[in-house]
Design a protein around this motif. Sequence first.
Motif, PDB file in Angstrom:
ATOM      1  N   GLY A 177     -41.135 -12.738 -55.300  1.00 22.65           N
ATOM      2  CA  GLY A 177     -41.647 -13.732 -54.354  1.00 22.65           C
ATOM      3  C   GLY A 177     -41.383 -13.257 -52.922  1.00 22.65           C
ATOM      4  O   GLY A 177     -40.988 -12.103 -52.707  1.00 22.65           O
TER       5      GLY A 177
ATOM      6  N   GLY B  25     -37.757 -11.780 -52.392  1.00 31.13           N
ATOM      7  CA  GLY B  25     -37.538 -10.505 -53.067  1.00 31.13           C
ATOM      8  C   GLY B  25     -38.321  -9.378 -52.412  1.00 31.13           C
ATOM      9  O   GLY B  25     -37.788  -8.279 -52.182  1.00 31.13           O
TER      10      GLY B  25
ATOM     11  N   ARG C 165     -43.940 -12.485 -63.859  1.00 34.33           N
ATOM     12  CA  ARG C 165     -45.285 -13.068 -63.857  1.00 34.33           C
ATOM     13  C   ARG C 165     -46.332 -12.055 -63.413  1.00 34.33           C
ATOM     14  O   ARG C 165     -46.078 -11.190 -62.585  1.00 34.33           O
ATOM     15  CB  ARG C 165     -45.318 -14.301 -62.960  1.00 34.33           C
TER      16      ARG C 165
ATOM     17  N   ALA D 167     -46.035 -23.882 -56.277  1.00 35.20           N
ATOM     18  CA  ALA D 167     -46.158 -25.117 -55.494  1.00 35.20           C
ATOM     19  C   ALA D 167     -45.579 -24.859 -54.119  1.00 35.20           C
ATOM     20  O   ALA D 167     -44.396 -24.547 -53.991  1.00 35.20           O
ATOM     21  CB  ALA D 167     -45.390 -26.242 -56.169  1.00 35.20           C
ATOM     22  N   CYS D 168     -46.416 -24.970 -53.088  1.00 32.40           N
ATOM     23  CA  CYS D 168     -45.943 -24.665 -51.732  1.00 32.40           C
ATOM     24  C   CYS D 168     -46.909 -25.324 -50.750  1.00 32.40           C
ATOM     25  O   CYS D 168     -48.107 -25.417 -51.024  1.00 32.40           O
ATOM     26  CB  CYS D 168     -45.919 -23.149 -51.525  1.00 32.40           C
TER      27      CYS D 168
ATOM     28  N   GLU E  80     -47.660 -23.979 -47.998  1.00 33.86           N
ATOM     29  CA  GLU E  80     -48.420 -22.814 -47.527  1.00 33.86           C
ATOM     30  C   GLU E  80     -48.561 -22.728 -46.013  1.00 33.86           C
ATOM     31  O   GLU E  80     -49.463 -22.086 -45.498  1.00 33.86           O
ATOM     32  CB  GLU E  80     -49.792 -22.756 -48.219  1.00 33.86           C
TER      33      GLU E  80
ATOM     34  N   VAL F 188     -35.277 -10.604 -65.515  1.00 31.27           N
ATOM     35  CA  VAL F 188     -33.870 -10.211 -65.479  1.00 31.27           C
ATOM     36  C   VAL F 188     -33.065 -11.212 -66.303  1.00 31.27           C
ATOM     37  O   VAL F 188     -33.150 -12.424 -66.086  1.00 31.27           O
ATOM     38  CB  VAL F 188     -33.351 -10.137 -64.022  1.00 31.27           C
TER      39      VAL F 188
ATOM     40  N   ALA G  31     -33.384 -12.896 -56.278  1.00 29.38           N
ATOM     41  CA  ALA G  31     -34.406 -13.579 -55.461  1.00 29.38           C
ATOM     42  C   ALA G  31     -35.334 -14.307 -56.415  1.00 29.38           C
ATOM     43  O   ALA G  31     -36.545 -14.299 -56.257  1.00 29.38           O
ATOM     44  CB  ALA G  31     -35.170 -12.554 -54.625  1.00 29.38           C
TER      45      ALA G  31
ATOM     46  N   ARG H 191     -31.767 -17.550 -62.561  1.00 31.15           N
ATOM     47  CA  ARG H 191     -30.984 -17.113 -63.725  1.00 31.15           C
ATOM     48  C   ARG H 191     -29.904 -16.117 -63.303  1.00 31.15           C
ATOM     49  O   ARG H 191     -28.800 -16.100 -63.856  1.00 31.15           O
ATOM     50  CB  ARG H 191     -31.943 -16.455 -64.725  1.00 31.15           C
TER      51      ARG H 191
ATOM     52  N   LEU I  77     -35.744 -30.517 -55.751  1.00 26.25           N
ATOM     53  CA  LEU I  77     -35.734 -29.527 -54.677  1.00 26.25           C
ATOM     54  C   LEU I  77     -34.328 -29.142 -54.213  1.00 26.25           C
ATOM     55  O   LEU I  77     -34.049 -27.975 -53.994  1.00 26.25           O
ATOM     56  CB  LEU I  77     -36.549 -30.047 -53.492  1.00 26.25           C
TER      57      LEU I  77
ATOM     58  N   VAL J 225     -30.705 -14.314 -52.345  1.00 35.34           N
ATOM     59  CA  VAL J 225     -31.537 -14.608 -51.164  1.00 35.34           C
ATOM     60  C   VAL J 225     -32.620 -15.625 -51.529  1.00 35.34           C
ATOM     61  O   VAL J 225     -32.974 -15.794 -52.690  1.00 35.34           O
ATOM     62  CB  VAL J 225     -32.244 -13.358 -50.576  1.00 35.34           C
TER      63      VAL J 225
ATOM     64  N   TYR K 115     -31.063 -24.478 -51.585  1.00 35.45           N
ATOM     65  CA  TYR K 115     -32.283 -25.040 -50.976  1.00 35.45           C
ATOM     66  C   TYR K 115     -32.051 -26.509 -50.667  1.00 35.45           C
ATOM     67  O   TYR K 115     -31.390 -27.204 -51.434  1.00 35.45           O
ATOM     68  CB  TYR K 115     -33.455 -24.859 -51.958  1.00 35.45           C
TER      69      TYR K 115
HETATM   70  C1  LIG Z   1     -43.930 -28.578 -52.576  1.00 34.96           C
HETATM   71  C2  LIG Z   1     -43.369 -27.484 -51.726  1.00 34.96           C
HETATM   72  C3  LIG Z   1     -43.893 -27.246 -50.464  1.00 34.96           C
HETATM   73  C4  LIG Z   1     -43.395 -26.201 -49.671  1.00 34.96           C
HETATM   74  N1  LIG Z   1     -43.981 -25.956 -48.469  1.00 34.96           N
HETATM   75  C5  LIG Z   1     -43.576 -24.896 -47.726  1.00 34.96           C
HETATM   76  C6  LIG Z   1     -44.253 -24.561 -46.523  1.00 34.96           C
HETATM   77  O1  LIG Z   1     -45.232 -25.193 -46.126  1.00 34.96           O
HETATM   78  N2  LIG Z   1     -43.795 -23.492 -45.823  1.00 34.96           N
HETATM   79  C7  LIG Z   1     -42.735 -22.733 -46.245  1.00 34.96           C
HETATM   80  O2  LIG Z   1     -42.351 -21.773 -45.550  1.00 34.96           O
HETATM   81  N3  LIG Z   1     -42.079 -23.033 -47.398  1.00 34.96           N
HETATM   82  C8  LIG Z   1     -42.481 -24.088 -48.147  1.00 34.96           C
HETATM   83  N4  LIG Z   1     -41.864 -24.351 -49.339  1.00 34.96           N
HETATM   84  C9  LIG Z   1     -40.717 -23.521 -49.758  1.00 34.96           C
HETATM   85  C10 LIG Z   1     -41.162 -22.151 -50.291  1.00 34.96           C
HETATM   86  O3  LIG Z   1     -42.163 -22.297 -51.246  1.00 34.96           O
HETATM   87  C11 LIG Z   1     -39.953 -21.431 -50.886  1.00 34.96           C
HETATM   88  O4  LIG Z   1     -38.840 -21.578 -50.044  1.00 34.96           O
HETATM   89  C12 LIG Z   1     -40.238 -19.941 -51.096  1.00 34.96           C
HETATM   90  O5  LIG Z   1     -41.238 -19.741 -52.060  1.00 34.96           O
HETATM   91  C13 LIG Z   1     -38.962 -19.211 -51.515  1.00 34.96           C
HETATM   92  O6  LIG Z   1     -39.265 -17.891 -51.883  1.00 34.96           O
HETATM   93  P1  LIG Z   1     -38.387 -17.136 -52.982  1.00 34.96           P
HETATM   94  O7  LIG Z   1     -38.922 -15.754 -53.018  1.00 34.96           O
HETATM   95  O8  LIG Z   1     -36.954 -17.398 -52.717  1.00 34.96           O
HETATM   96  O9  LIG Z   1     -38.697 -17.895 -54.358  1.00 34.96           O
HETATM   97  P2  LIG Z   1     -40.042 -17.976 -55.201  1.00 34.96           P
HETATM   98  O10 LIG Z   1     -41.208 -17.992 -54.309  1.00 34.96           O
HETATM   99  O11 LIG Z   1     -39.844 -19.117 -56.139  1.00 34.96           O
HETATM  100  O12 LIG Z   1     -40.082 -16.614 -56.028  1.00 34.96           O
HETATM  101  C14 LIG Z   1     -39.175 -16.371 -57.069  1.00 34.96           C
HETATM  102  C15 LIG Z   1     -39.775 -15.334 -58.015  1.00 34.96           C
HETATM  103  O13 LIG Z   1     -38.784 -14.996 -58.998  1.00 34.96           O
HETATM  104  C16 LIG Z   1     -39.422 -14.831 -60.239  1.00 34.96           C
HETATM  105  N5  LIG Z   1     -38.401 -14.996 -61.300  1.00 34.96           N
HETATM  106  C17 LIG Z   1     -37.945 -16.146 -61.852  1.00 34.96           C
HETATM  107  N6  LIG Z   1     -37.002 -15.877 -62.783  1.00 34.96           N
HETATM  108  C18 LIG Z   1     -36.858 -14.524 -62.823  1.00 34.96           C
HETATM  109  C19 LIG Z   1     -36.030 -13.636 -63.564  1.00 34.96           C
HETATM  110  N7  LIG Z   1     -35.153 -14.079 -64.491  1.00 34.96           N
HETATM  111  N8  LIG Z   1     -36.148 -12.294 -63.341  1.00 34.96           N
HETATM  112  C20 LIG Z   1     -37.003 -11.819 -62.406  1.00 34.96           C
HETATM  113  N9  LIG Z   1     -37.801 -12.623 -61.666  1.00 34.96           N
HETATM  114  C21 LIG Z   1     -37.744 -13.957 -61.873  1.00 34.96           C
HETATM  115  C22 LIG Z   1     -40.508 -15.895 -60.234  1.00 34.96           C
HETATM  116  O14 LIG Z   1     -41.527 -15.585 -61.163  1.00 34.96           O
HETATM  117  C23 LIG Z   1     -40.977 -15.857 -58.783  1.00 34.96           C
HETATM  118  O15 LIG Z   1     -42.073 -14.984 -58.593  1.00 34.96           O
HETATM  119  C24 LIG Z   1     -42.321 -25.395 -50.145  1.00 34.96           C
HETATM  120  C25 LIG Z   1     -41.781 -25.652 -51.410  1.00 34.96           C
HETATM  121  C26 LIG Z   1     -42.287 -26.672 -52.201  1.00 34.96           C
HETATM  122  C27 LIG Z   1     -41.696 -26.909 -53.553  1.00 34.96           C
END
Ligand SMILES: Cc1cc2nc3c(=O)[nH]c(=O)nc-3n(C[C@H](O)[C@H](O)[C@H](O)COP(=O)(O)OP(=O)(O)OC[C@H]3O[C@@H](n4cnc5c(N)ncnc54)[C@H](O)[C@@H]3O)c2cc1C
Length: 343
Positions: free
Chosen positions: A13, A16, A36, A43-44, A46, A117, A140, A146, A240, A255, A261
């Motif tokens: 994501g 990461g 994936r 869900a974001c 965006e 992982v 990440a 996990r 959340l 990270v 969160y």
């Molecule tokens: C409804 C909603 C609205 C939001 N609106 C906004 C917005 O407008 N603007 C904004 O900046 N933020 C917004 N956010 C927050 C934002 O979506 C997240 O903070 C952001 O996606 C975090 O990124 P991340 O890479 O930490 O996690 P994620 O985007 O969740 O990515 C995590 C990745 O890890 C992978 N994964 C899971 N388990 C494993 C495993 N065991 N091994 C390897 N990979 C794995 C997943 O498949 C995924 O691809 C919103 C969140 C929500 C829920």
Amino acid sequence: MEFDADVVIAGGGPAGLATALLARRAGMSVVVVEPRADPIDKACGEGLMPGGLARLLALGVDPAGVPFHGIAYRAGRRQAHARFAAGPGRGVRRTTLQAALRERAVSAGVEWSSGRVAGLRQDSHGVEAAGVRARWLVGADGLHSRVRREAGIASTAGAPARFGQRRHYAVAPWSDLVEVWWSAHAEAYVTPVAPDLVGIAILHRRAGLGYEPLLDGFPELKARLRGAEPAGPVRGAGPLRRTVQARVRGRVLLVGDAAGYEDALTGEGVSLALDQAEAAVSALADGDLTGYEAQWRRRTRTYRLLTRGLVLLTAVPPVRGAVVPLCVAVPPLFRGAVNVLAG
Ligand SMILES: Cc1cc2nc3c(=O)[nH]c(=O)nc-3n(C[C@H](O)[C@H](O)[C@H](O)COP(=O)(O)OP(=O)(O)OC[C@H]3O[C@@H](n4cnc5c(N)ncnc54)[C@H](O)[C@@H]3O)c2cc1C
């Protein structure tokens, strides 16, 4: 000791992939493990805030989207507007953001591995996860990490439990601001993401309630959408809030959402993930993770305090009802808060 890579990153994501790109820049070899297949959606809301957009551009990632110039709070016929002082943010579909980050990472030499992982092991020299042996592991892997659990870092879902759901509608954006509509029970965030598409994310406390009944709580917004077709499925996330005991355990570092969160109310998740990636890579490059916890706390402090404060205050019905009238009555207050978030 033989290693397959300097860093293995669980999760492709924003957190990461930003960590992967910065680690490559610092001369490290990197494997990202992601279960994936493309296009990875989530869900974001965006909306990339101006500060987050600047960080993304500095990584050499410039995804297609629609600029937005501030935030509007709306309830019924009342509305307060605040424009960003530091240039626009950008509405970007998650699938577009993900593809742009991944393409940049792979062209920078990041190795992409399909998998999940699990069963991580670490000793004083390195970590092993998903068949990769590396000096460091970055978790990440999102809200329900996990890696966090397997590293033995405790976490708890916080109260009040809030949830998010998002859907796109095929309609031309009607505002150059991100609109936040407030009802007694939920907020609806309208983000322009393409010339003919808006995303609507609804945040709420009603676990189990579907998207349509939630949207019914916003009759004026529904009127705006009359005749617009839903484009794509509903995606949900939650609860959340997740408080996390620590960011580092041995050679494992967290990270993004995995590190803890608060809420999506202030729309900063991606910006924060990019900021944390910088601190994480600086610790990895030093070969010493001990300073990362303090860096994480410092960099997320404003977000944690402001977002937590807003979530708690707006859980009290009379206060919730007063949010939009107050922002209308005291424009400098609203403008000030919006521009803190923008950075
Ligand atoms: C409804 C909603 C609205 C939001 N609106 C906004 C917005 O407008 N603007 C904004 O900046 N933020 C917004 N956010 C927050 C934002 O979506 C997240 O903070 C952001 O996606 C975090 O990124 P991340 O890479 O930490 O996690 P994620 O985007 O969740 O990515 C995590 C990745 O890890 C992978 N994964 C899971 N388990 C494993 C495993 N065991 N091994 C390897 N990979 C794995 C997943 O498949 C995924 O691809 C919103 C969140 C929500 C829920």
